[in-house]
Design a protein around this motif. Structure first.
Motif, short mmCIF file in Angstrom:
data_model
loop_
_atom_site.label_atom_id
_atom_site.label_comp_id
_atom_site.label_asym_id
_atom_site.label_seq_id
_atom_site.Cartn_x
_atom_site.Cartn_y
_atom_site.Cartn_z
N ALA A 42 0.91 -1.10 -0.29
CA ALA A 42 -0.36 -0.02 -0.13
C ALA A 42 1.19 1.22 -0.20
O ALA A 42 0.55 2.46 -1.13
CB ALA A 42 -0.90 0.16 1.32
N GLY A 45 2.83 1.36 -3.80
CA GLY A 45 1.96 2.29 -4.81
C GLY A 45 1.83 3.66 -4.06
O GLY A 45 1.98 4.43 -4.86
N ARG A 46 1.33 3.88 -3.55
CA ARG A 46 0.13 5.61 -3.23
C ARG A 46 2.57 6.58 -3.33
O ARG A 46 2.28 7.34 -3.44
CB ARG A 46 0.32 5.79 -1.44
CG ARG A 46 -0.11 7.09 -1.46
CD ARG A 46 -0.72 7.50 -0.14
NE ARG A 46 0.19 6.40 1.08
CZ ARG A 46 0.90 7.50 1.37
NH1 ARG A 46 1.40 8.45 1.46
NH2 ARG A 46 1.58 7.29 2.67
N HIS A 78 -1.15 -1.26 -9.14
CA HIS A 78 -2.74 -1.36 -8.56
C HIS A 78 -3.37 0.05 -7.94
O HIS A 78 -4.58 0.39 -8.27
CB HIS A 78 -2.69 -2.20 -7.19
CG HIS A 78 -3.59 -2.36 -6.33
ND1 HIS A 78 -3.95 -1.74 -5.94
CD2 HIS A 78 -4.72 -2.84 -6.39
CE1 HIS A 78 -5.27 -1.93 -4.90
NE2 HIS A 78 -5.38 -2.68 -5.20
N ARG A 79 -2.53 0.86 -7.64
CA ARG A 79 -2.27 2.10 -6.88
C ARG A 79 -2.47 2.95 -7.98
O ARG A 79 -4.09 4.27 -8.51
CB ARG A 79 -1.71 2.91 -6.30
CG ARG A 79 -1.52 4.17 -5.74
CD ARG A 79 -3.01 4.15 -4.86
NE ARG A 79 -3.28 5.24 -4.26
CZ ARG A 79 -3.67 5.77 -2.86
NH1 ARG A 79 -3.36 4.54 -1.79
NH2 ARG A 79 -3.39 7.21 -2.93
N GLU A 83 -6.18 5.55 -8.34
CA GLU A 83 -6.65 6.24 -8.94
C GLU A 83 -7.21 6.78 -10.45
O GLU A 83 -7.07 8.47 -10.86
CB GLU A 83 -5.28 7.06 -8.87
CG GLU A 83 -5.03 7.41 -6.75
CD GLU A 83 -3.75 7.73 -6.73
OE1 GLU A 83 -3.22 8.61 -7.78
OE2 GLU A 83 -3.13 7.04 -5.90
#
Length: 185
Positions: A42, A45-46, A78-79, A83
Motif C-alpha cells: 500500500a 504504491g502510493r 494497482h495504485r 486513482e
C-alpha cells in the motif's frame, strides 16, 4: 514517513554482507521484506506513484528485473488503477524462457511503449542495466529508472551516463541515519 520506518523495521540489517555486485557491505537492504508485505504494498504504491507524477515522468508501463522489481511495479500499477490513471506492469526474466513463447519480458509489454524501469535497491547498476537492455531489445523506450533505495555506490551515475534519469524514493544514507547509524562507517 511510514514507508521509511517500515524499510528500517523490515528490510535493513546490520552486519557483514556480500552484495550481488560482489562488494562487501556493513548493511543489507532486503527491500522485498517490505515490498511484499501488505502495508508495504500500500505504501510503496502510493509513495512511488506520487513520486512518478511529481517528477513529471510520462510513462505507460513500469517494470524491471524479477524479482526485486516485481512487487514494486505491481503495487504502483494497482495504485494507478485505483486513482483512475492506469500504468501497466511487466517483469523481465533473468534469462530468456527456453520453452513455450520463449519470452524474456512477461506481462504484455508492447513494442514502442514508454517505460519506467523499476529497481528495489541500486548499487552498481548491473541489474538495472540488464533490465534496460532487455526492454530496449524488446523495442520499448526507457524514459527513466525508479529506485526504491539508492545505495549511493555509483549505480545511479552509471545509469544516468546512458542518458536515463534516475528517480529514487530513498538513499541508503537516509535509512541508516533514520535508524540511528552512521552512514559513513
Amino acid at each position: 514517513m511510514r514507508l521509511l520506518e517500515l524499510l528500517i523495521e523490515r528490510s535493513l540489517s546490520l552486519g557483514t554482507f556480500t552484495l550481488a555486485s560482489g562488494a562487501t557491505s556493513s548493511y543489507y537492504i532486503d527491500a522485498r521484506r517490505t515490498t511484499m508485505s501488505a502495508e508495504g504494498q500500500a505504501l510503496v504504491g502510493r509513495v512511488a506513484l506520487e513520486t512518478i507524477r511529481s517528477a513529471g515522468i510520462d510513462v505507460e508501463w513500469i517494470g524491471g528485473l524479477t524479482m526485486g522489481a516485481d512487487p514494486i511495479s505491481y503495487a504502483i500499477a494497482h495504485r494507478s488503477w485505483v486513482e483512475d490513471h492506469p500504468l501497466n506492469a511487466f517483469s523481465v526474466r533473468k534469462e530468456v524462457k527456453e520453452y513455450g513463447t520463449t519470452r524474456q519480458i512477461e506481462g504484455g509489454l508492447p513494442s514502442g511503449a514508454k517505460v519506467l524501469v523499476v529497481e528495489d535497491a541500486i548499487t552498481s547498476g548491473g541489474s538495472a542495466l540488464r533490465a534496460i537492455d532487455a526492454v530496449r531489445s524488446h523495442g520499448a523506450h526507457v524514459l527513466g529508472l525508479l529506485a526504491l533505495v539508492d545505495r549511493e555506490e555509483g549505480g545511479r551515475q552509471v545509469i544516468e551516463e546512458l542518458g536515463i534519469p534516475v528517480t529514487r524514493l530513498f538513499t541508503a544514507s537516509e535509512l541508516l541515519l533514520a535508524a540511528g547509524e552512521d552512514p559513513s562507517s
